[in-house]
Design a protein around this motif. Structure first.
Motif, mmCIF file in Angstrom:
data_model
loop_
_atom_site.group_PDB
_atom_site.id
_atom_site.type_symbol
_atom_site.label_atom_id
_atom_site.label_comp_id
_atom_site.label_asym_id
_atom_site.label_seq_id
_atom_site.Cartn_x
_atom_site.Cartn_y
_atom_site.Cartn_z
ATOM 1 N N GLY A 4 0.817 -1.201 0.000
ATOM 2 C CA GLY A 4 0.000 0.000 0.000
ATOM 3 C C GLY A 4 0.853 1.254 0.000
ATOM 4 N N PRO A 5 0.200 2.415 -0.049
ATOM 5 C CA PRO A 5 0.949 3.678 -0.080
ATOM 6 C C PRO A 5 1.497 4.036 1.305
ATOM 7 C CG PRO A 5 -1.396 4.126 -0.021
ATOM 8 C CD PRO A 5 -1.252 2.627 -0.145
ATOM 9 N N ALA A 6 2.618 4.760 1.305
ATOM 10 C CA ALA A 6 3.237 5.233 2.554
ATOM 11 C C ALA A 6 3.766 6.635 2.332
ATOM 12 C CB ALA A 6 4.359 4.306 2.995
ATOM 13 N N ASP A 7 3.617 7.445 3.345
ATOM 14 C CA ASP A 7 4.138 8.809 3.289
ATOM 15 C C ASP A 7 5.580 8.797 3.766
ATOM 16 O OD1 ASP A 7 3.548 11.412 2.570
ATOM 17 O OD2 ASP A 7 3.034 12.030 4.606
ATOM 18 N N VAL A 8 6.489 9.257 2.924
ATOM 19 C CA VAL A 8 7.902 9.361 3.305
ATOM 20 C C VAL A 8 8.147 10.780 3.814
ATOM 21 C CG1 VAL A 8 10.290 9.231 2.522
ATOM 22 C CG2 VAL A 8 8.568 7.647 1.610
ATOM 23 N N VAL A 9 8.577 10.900 5.071
ATOM 24 C CA VAL A 9 8.796 12.205 5.684
ATOM 25 C C VAL A 9 10.271 12.366 6.011
ATOM 26 C CG1 VAL A 9 8.217 13.757 7.589
ATOM 27 C CG2 VAL A 9 6.471 12.215 6.659
ATOM 28 N N VAL A 10 10.860 13.412 5.456
ATOM 29 C CA VAL A 10 12.259 13.759 5.735
ATOM 30 C C VAL A 10 12.260 14.950 6.685
ATOM 31 C CG1 VAL A 10 14.447 14.533 4.768
ATOM 32 C CG2 VAL A 10 12.997 12.928 3.478
ATOM 33 N N THR A 11 12.896 14.791 7.847
ATOM 34 C CA THR A 11 12.940 15.856 8.851
ATOM 35 C C THR A 11 14.368 16.336 9.037
ATOM 36 O OG1 THR A 11 11.035 14.928 10.020
ATOM 37 C CG2 THR A 11 12.415 16.478 11.241
ATOM 38 N N THR A 12 14.550 17.661 8.915
ATOM 39 C CA THR A 12 15.856 18.292 9.114
ATOM 40 C C THR A 12 15.732 19.315 10.241
ATOM 41 O OG1 THR A 12 15.545 20.201 7.645
ATOM 42 C CG2 THR A 12 16.169 18.112 6.604
ATOM 43 N N THR A 13 16.832 19.989 10.548
ATOM 44 C CA THR A 13 16.759 21.049 11.558
ATOM 45 C C THR A 13 15.947 22.233 11.063
ATOM 46 O OG1 THR A 13 18.856 21.974 10.764
ATOM 47 C CG2 THR A 13 18.968 20.432 12.613
ATOM 48 N N GLY A 14 15.663 22.265 9.765
ATOM 49 C CA GLY A 14 14.870 23.356 9.206
ATOM 50 C C GLY A 14 13.410 23.026 9.005
ATOM 51 N N GLY A 15 12.982 21.809 9.348
ATOM 52 C CA GLY A 15 11.590 21.436 9.169
ATOM 53 C C GLY A 15 11.442 20.073 8.515
ATOM 54 N N SER A 16 10.292 19.829 7.914
ATOM 55 C CA SER A 16 10.005 18.521 7.319
ATOM 56 C C SER A 16 9.441 18.679 5.914
ATOM 57 C CB SER A 16 9.003 17.734 8.173
ATOM 58 O OG SER A 16 9.526 17.473 9.452
ATOM 59 N N ALA A 17 9.632 17.635 5.098
ATOM 60 C CA ALA A 17 9.037 17.563 3.761
ATOM 61 C C ALA A 17 8.621 16.124 3.528
ATOM 62 C CB ALA A 17 10.030 18.018 2.698
ATOM 63 N N ASN A 18 7.607 15.904 2.692
ATOM 64 C CA ASN A 18 7.123 14.547 2.477
ATOM 65 C C ASN A 18 6.831 14.272 1.004
ATOM 66 O OD1 ASN A 18 4.716 16.360 3.271
ATOM 67 N ND2 ASN A 18 3.727 14.606 2.260
ATOM 68 N N ILE A 19 6.792 12.985 0.685
ATOM 69 C CA ILE A 19 6.515 12.518 -0.670
ATOM 70 C C ILE A 19 5.993 11.087 -0.559
ATOM 71 C CG2 ILE A 19 8.812 11.561 -1.097
ATOM 72 C CD1 ILE A 19 8.649 12.742 -3.941
ATOM 73 N N GLY A 20 5.288 10.608 -1.586
ATOM 74 C CA GLY A 20 4.679 9.291 -1.541
ATOM 75 C C GLY A 20 5.571 8.159 -2.003
ATOM 76 N N PHE A 21 5.446 6.984 -1.356
ATOM 77 C CA PHE A 21 6.135 5.755 -1.734
ATOM 78 C C PHE A 21 5.093 4.649 -1.726
ATOM 79 C CE2 PHE A 21 8.484 1.834 -0.708
ATOM 80 C CZ PHE A 21 9.561 1.899 -1.588
ATOM 81 N N THR A 22 5.229 3.672 -2.648
ATOM 82 C CA THR A 22 4.251 2.592 -2.718
ATOM 83 C C THR A 22 4.908 1.262 -2.372
ATOM 84 O OG1 THR A 22 2.997 3.751 -4.445
ATOM 85 C CG2 THR A 22 2.582 1.406 -4.172
ATOM 86 N N TYR A 23 4.362 0.590 -1.362
ATOM 87 C CA TYR A 23 4.793 -0.772 -1.037
ATOM 88 C C TYR A 23 4.015 -1.749 -1.918
ATOM 89 C CZ TYR A 23 7.496 0.499 3.126
ATOM 90 O OH TYR A 23 8.444 1.003 3.990
ATOM 91 N N LEU A 24 4.750 -2.655 -2.560
ATOM 92 C CA LEU A 24 4.154 -3.577 -3.529
ATOM 93 C C LEU A 24 3.923 -4.957 -2.914
ATOM 94 C CD1 LEU A 24 6.458 -2.709 -6.546
ATOM 95 C CD2 LEU A 24 4.188 -1.762 -6.049
ATOM 96 N N ALA A 25 2.885 -5.629 -3.380
ATOM 97 C CA ALA A 25 2.608 -6.999 -2.929
ATOM 98 C C ALA A 25 3.579 -7.949 -3.635
ATOM 99 C CB ALA A 25 1.172 -7.366 -3.237
ATOM 100 N N GLY A 26 4.035 -8.930 -2.915
ATOM 101 C CA GLY A 26 4.934 -9.937 -3.489
ATOM 102 C C GLY A 26 4.183 -10.878 -4.411
ATOM 103 N N PRO A 27 4.921 -11.580 -5.292
ATOM 104 C CA PRO A 27 4.270 -12.509 -6.228
ATOM 105 C C PRO A 27 3.766 -13.763 -5.488
ATOM 106 C CG PRO A 27 6.640 -12.690 -6.379
ATOM 107 C CD PRO A 27 6.362 -11.529 -5.464
ATOM 108 N N GLY A 28 2.776 -14.394 -6.067
ATOM 109 C CA GLY A 28 2.266 -15.651 -5.516
ATOM 110 C C GLY A 28 1.863 -16.593 -6.624
ATOM 111 N N ILE A 29 2.066 -17.879 -6.399
ATOM 112 C CA ILE A 29 1.670 -18.865 -7.417
ATOM 113 C C ILE A 29 0.891 -19.975 -6.731
ATOM 114 C CG2 ILE A 29 3.520 -18.382 -9.038
ATOM 115 C CD1 ILE A 29 5.107 -20.660 -7.858
#
Length: 248
Positions: free
Chosen positions: A223-248
């Motif tokens: 599913g989707p996850a918010d990536v948050v980068v925090t520095t001494t000047g504040g924070s910024a974020n961007i989206g990352f997607t976790y993928l489902a593994g294959p199955g047979i």
């Protein structure tokens, strides 16, 4: 016969007004054994510049008719600062800084470079102050002004807020372990990176780039996850997607 203010710097130079009656033609005003400089005089007031001194001294006004009763004036030494925390913050200001030292109870102003702020005095040894906005990133000197004078010697560094413009790759398995390059600006003071609130291991490559290893999702699900980068000047974020593994 009131005196205002009734305290000032041991170095002198405080403008003091003494009010009362029959004060016209004052010939001298004494602070203890020292003579103050008279700058204004009316029948009901005398304004002077205090001489240097220490401790508590009696203040008297002398006119052709005699010398007045004494009033107390309290000399206050310049403040001493022992620590400032935190020493960095966002250029937009607004974060709270704590200053420890001595002689801080009469603090009226804290200067951050050319900008000023009004402190909250906790006690003689501590004050807090909301940092004013800076003109740009970089260090500025910090000084505290009290009734006893001004003391500086500390430095505070303004840091611009980070931005994150891309992740490469921007997806990976829910089990984690993906090495992700984060690209943006003002990333050199990065303190943490999280994926959906989970801390990730990272290393700073440059002010515009980080290398991050995605952690596994808490529940092992994609599913989707918010990536948050925090520095001494504040924070910024961007989206990352976790993928489902294959199955047979």
């Amino acid at each position: 016969m009131p005196i205002s203010p009734n305290q000032g710097s041991t170095a002198g130079g405080t403008t003091v007004t003494i009010t009362g009656t029959n004060l016209a033609n004052a010939s001298s005003v004494h602070f203890g054994s020292k003579t103050a400089t008279i700058t204004a005089n009316t029948p009901t007031s005398v304004t002077v510049t205090s001489p240097s001194g220490t401790g508590t001294v009696p203040v008297t006004v002398t006119t052709p008719a005699g010398t007045s009763n004494p009033l107390s004036f309290f000399y206050i030494g310049a403040p001493f600062k022992s620590s400032l925390s935190p020493i960095t913050g966002v250029t937009a200001g607004g974060n709270t800084v704590t200053i420890n030292g001595t002689g801080l109870s009469t603090a009226t102003t804290v200067h951050f470079g050319a900008a000023t702020a009004t402190p909250t005095v906790i006690n003689d040894g501590q004050l807090t102050v909301a940092v004013p906005a800076g003109t740009g990133p970089g260090p500025v000197s910090v000084s505290v002004t009290t009734a006893g004078g001004t003391n500086n010697g500390f430095s505070y560094t303004y840091v611009d807020a980070p931005t994150v413009t891309s992740l490469n790759p921007n997806s990976g398995p829910a089990s984690g372990g993906t090495v992700v390059t984060v690209t943006g600006t003002n990333l050199s003071t990065t303190q943490s990176v999280t994926f959906g609130g989970v801390p990730a291991a990272f290393s700073v490559i440059s002010d515009t780039s980080l290398s991050v290893v995605s952690p596994p999702t808490p529940d092992g699900q994609p599913g989707p996850a918010d990536v948050v980068v925090t520095t001494t000047g504040g924070s910024a974020n961007i989206g990352f997607t976790y993928l489902a593994g294959p199955g047979i």
